[in-house]
Scaffold this motif. Structure first.
Motif, PDB file in Angstrom:
ATOM      1  N   MET A   1      53.380  36.294 -43.607  1.00  0.00           N
ATOM      2  CA  MET A   1      54.197  36.959 -42.586  1.00  0.00           C
ATOM      3  C   MET A   1      55.357  37.697 -43.245  1.00  0.00           C
ATOM      4  N   SER A   2      55.642  38.906 -42.784  1.00  0.00           N
ATOM      5  CA  SER A   2      56.793  39.655 -43.275  1.00  0.00           C
ATOM      6  C   SER A   2      57.946  39.527 -42.278  1.00  0.00           C
ATOM      7  N   VAL A   3      59.149  39.681 -42.776  1.00  0.00           N
ATOM      8  CA  VAL A   3      60.358  39.530 -41.962  1.00  0.00           C
ATOM      9  C   VAL A   3      61.086  40.869 -41.909  1.00  0.00           C
ATOM     10  N   VAL A   4      61.261  41.382 -40.696  1.00  0.00           N
ATOM     11  CA  VAL A   4      61.986  42.630 -40.474  1.00  0.00           C
ATOM     12  C   VAL A   4      63.241  42.315 -39.670  1.00  0.00           C
ATOM     13  N   SER A   5      64.398  42.674 -40.207  1.00  0.00           N
ATOM     14  CA  SER A   5      65.660  42.474 -39.501  1.00  0.00           C
ATOM     15  C   SER A   5      66.262  43.821 -39.139  1.00  0.00           C
ATOM     16  N   ILE A   6      66.793  43.906 -37.929  1.00  0.00           N
ATOM     17  CA  ILE A   6      67.389  45.143 -37.420  1.00  0.00           C
ATOM     18  C   ILE A   6      68.865  44.863 -37.206  1.00  0.00           C
ATOM     19  N   VAL A   7      69.702  45.467 -38.031  1.00  0.00           N
ATOM     20  CA  VAL A   7      71.144  45.247 -37.990  1.00  0.00           C
ATOM     21  C   VAL A   7      71.791  46.472 -37.363  1.00  0.00           C
ATOM     22  N   TYR A   8      72.582  46.265 -36.312  1.00  0.00           N
ATOM     23  CA  TYR A   8      73.107  47.427 -35.602  1.00  0.00           C
ATOM     24  C   TYR A   8      74.480  47.142 -34.995  1.00  0.00           C
ATOM     25  N   HIS A   9      75.188  48.221 -34.710  1.00  0.00           N
ATOM     26  CA  HIS A   9      76.371  48.166 -33.858  1.00  0.00           C
ATOM     27  C   HIS A   9      76.108  49.074 -32.665  1.00  0.00           C
ATOM     28  N   SER A  10      76.586  48.658 -31.508  1.00  0.00           N
ATOM     29  CA  SER A  10      76.434  49.467 -30.303  1.00  0.00           C
ATOM     30  C   SER A  10      77.711  49.380 -29.492  1.00  0.00           C
ATOM     31  N   GLY A  11      78.381  50.505 -29.343  1.00  0.00           N
ATOM     32  CA  GLY A  11      79.647  50.506 -28.628  1.00  0.00           C
ATOM     33  C   GLY A  11      79.505  50.394 -27.123  1.00  0.00           C
ATOM     34  N   ARG A  12      78.560  51.152 -26.542  1.00  0.00           N
ATOM     35  CA  ARG A  12      78.392  51.176 -25.082  1.00  0.00           C
ATOM     36  C   ARG A  12      76.990  50.788 -24.648  1.00  0.00           C
ATOM     37  N   GLY A  13      76.216  50.276 -25.578  1.00  0.00           N
ATOM     38  CA  GLY A  13      74.880  49.814 -25.244  1.00  0.00           C
ATOM     39  C   GLY A  13      73.757  50.785 -25.538  1.00  0.00           C
ATOM     40  N   HIS A  14      74.072  52.067 -25.759  1.00  0.00           N
ATOM     41  CA  HIS A  14      73.017  53.057 -25.992  1.00  0.00           C
ATOM     42  C   HIS A  14      72.270  52.791 -27.300  1.00  0.00           C
ATOM     43  N   THR A  15      73.008  52.485 -28.349  1.00  0.00           N
ATOM     44  CA  THR A  15      72.360  52.238 -29.638  1.00  0.00           C
ATOM     45  C   THR A  15      71.567  50.938 -29.604  1.00  0.00           C
ATOM     46  N   GLU A  16      72.024  49.981 -28.814  1.00  0.00           N
ATOM     47  CA  GLU A  16      71.277  48.734 -28.660  1.00  0.00           C
ATOM     48  C   GLU A  16      69.908  48.987 -28.022  1.00  0.00           C
ATOM     49  N   VAL A  17      69.829  49.952 -27.116  1.00  0.00           N
ATOM     50  CA  VAL A  17      68.543  50.319 -26.513  1.00  0.00           C
ATOM     51  C   VAL A  17      67.570  50.767 -27.605  1.00  0.00           C
ATOM     52  N   ILE A  18      68.067  51.546 -28.555  1.00  0.00           N
ATOM     53  CA  ILE A  18      67.221  52.014 -29.650  1.00  0.00           C
ATOM     54  C   ILE A  18      66.850  50.856 -30.574  1.00  0.00           C
ATOM     55  N   ALA A  19      67.797  49.957 -30.836  1.00  0.00           N
ATOM     56  CA  ALA A  19      67.496  48.776 -31.650  1.00  0.00           C
ATOM     57  C   ALA A  19      66.382  47.949 -31.005  1.00  0.00           C
ATOM     58  N   ASP A  20      66.469  47.772 -29.688  1.00  0.00           N
ATOM     59  CA  ASP A  20      65.428  47.036 -28.964  1.00  0.00           C
ATOM     60  C   ASP A  20      64.071  47.727 -29.092  1.00  0.00           C
ATOM     61  N   PHE A  75      68.889  49.584 -40.440  1.00  0.00           N
ATOM     62  CA  PHE A  75      70.296  49.677 -40.087  1.00  0.00           C
ATOM     63  C   PHE A  75      70.507  50.736 -39.011  1.00  0.00           C
ATOM     64  N   GLY A  76      71.361  50.453 -38.032  1.00  0.00           N
ATOM     65  CA  GLY A  76      71.613  51.433 -36.981  1.00  0.00           C
ATOM     66  C   GLY A  76      73.030  51.386 -36.461  1.00  0.00           C
ATOM     67  N   ALA A  77      73.552  52.547 -36.103  1.00  0.00           N
ATOM     68  CA  ALA A  77      74.906  52.645 -35.571  1.00  0.00           C
ATOM     69  C   ALA A  77      75.048  53.921 -34.761  1.00  0.00           C
ATOM     70  N   PRO A  78      75.945  53.924 -33.791  1.00  0.00           N
ATOM     71  CA  PRO A  78      76.253  55.189 -33.132  1.00  0.00           C
ATOM     72  C   PRO A  78      77.003  56.096 -34.095  1.00  0.00           C
ATOM     73  N   THR A  79      76.887  57.375 -33.881  1.00  0.00           N
ATOM     74  CA  THR A  79      77.667  58.334 -34.672  1.00  0.00           C
ATOM     75  C   THR A  79      78.959  58.619 -33.933  1.00  0.00           C
ATOM     76  N   TYR A  80      80.061  58.190 -34.493  1.00  0.00           N
ATOM     77  CA  TYR A  80      81.386  58.435 -33.942  1.00  0.00           C
ATOM     78  C   TYR A  80      82.148  59.341 -34.905  1.00  0.00           C
ATOM     79  N   MET A  81      82.646  60.444 -34.403  1.00  0.00           N
ATOM     80  CA  MET A  81      83.445  61.355 -35.221  1.00  0.00           C
ATOM     81  C   MET A  81      82.732  61.731 -36.528  1.00  0.00           C
ATOM     82  N   GLY A  82      81.412  61.919 -36.431  1.00  0.00           N
ATOM     83  CA  GLY A  82      80.649  62.435 -37.560  1.00  0.00           C
ATOM     84  C   GLY A  82      80.181  61.414 -38.579  1.00  0.00           C
ATOM     85  N   SER A  83      80.357  60.114 -38.297  1.00  0.00           N
ATOM     86  CA  SER A  83      79.870  59.111 -39.242  1.00  0.00           C
ATOM     87  C   SER A  83      79.596  57.806 -38.507  1.00  0.00           C
TER      88      SER A  83
END
Length: 203
Positions: free
Chosen positions: A1-20, A58-66
């Motif tokens: 079995m392989s292990v995949v981890s998804i590490v993310y930040h989501s400020g208003r929930g939109h990025t969490e939708v993509i992580a899901d 890895f995932g994060a929203p883009t705030y102010m260009g980063s």
């Protein structure tokens, strides 16, 4: 079995939708153990999980260009593993979301890819052709934002996570999750065998 981890930040929930969505894509691959990790909930157990993961997305929203500040804080905390090359040869991939069609999202994906490279990880691209770039194209196309480095999503600033980002961006994210999981299933046994050989040689 392989292990995949998804590490993310989501400020208003939109990025969490993509992580899901990425998680759904990864779980569709038989023999894959999937973990979703918010950077707001990192503990000692989290670091242990990441160290045994075969792939980290890895995932994060883009705030102010980063990437958002909480994601950058997480990245900075990994410096302890940088010195030990703990994540060397793990697979890595990335995703981001912003309100604007562009929003300088490429800069965030580049930031995540460089971060992975600093850890000697192997970056996995989106692997989809660009969509919605001809008269026959449609906003419903996969990869409608035309990204190659990772999965991009767009969420209208005045809409909640219940309706944004749109289904096509979620389907695109699922494809990234599936691609990483498939590659992890192929790569993980070879990497473990290689590492076992190295440990035996040093015994």
């Amino acid at each position: 079995m392989s292990v995949v981890s998804i590490v993310y930040h989501s400020g208003r929930g939109h990025t969490e939708v993509i992580a899901d969505a990425i998680g759904r894509g990864s779980r569709a691959v038989s023999g894959t153990e999937v973990h979703l990790i918010s950077v707001d909930d990192v503990s000692d157990d989290t670091w242990a999980l990441l160290n045994r993961s075969d792939a980290i997305i890895f995932g994060a929203p883009t705030y102010m260009g980063s990437a958002s500040a909480p994601m950058k804080a997480f990245m900075d905390k990994t410096s302890r593993f940088f010195a030990r090359t703990s994540w060397r040869d793990k697979l890595a991939a990335g995703f981001t979301n912003s309100a604007s069609q562009s929003g300088d999202k490429l800069n965030t994906l580049t930031q995540l890819a460089i971060f992975a490279a600093q850890h000697s990880m192997l970056w996995v691209s989106l692997g989809l052709p660009p969509g919605n770039n001809s008269s026959a194209g449609s906003p419903e196309d996969l990869n409608r934002l035309g990204s190659f480095l990772g999965a991009m999503a767009q969420s209208n600033a005045d809409e909640p996570a219940a309706v944004a980002p749109p289904p096509t961006d979620q389907r695109t994210a699922e494809m990234l999750g599936k691609r990483v999981a498939e590659l992890a299933c192929m790569w993980a046994p070879a990497l473990r065998a290689f590492n076992d050989q190295g440990m035996s040689a040093n015994a």
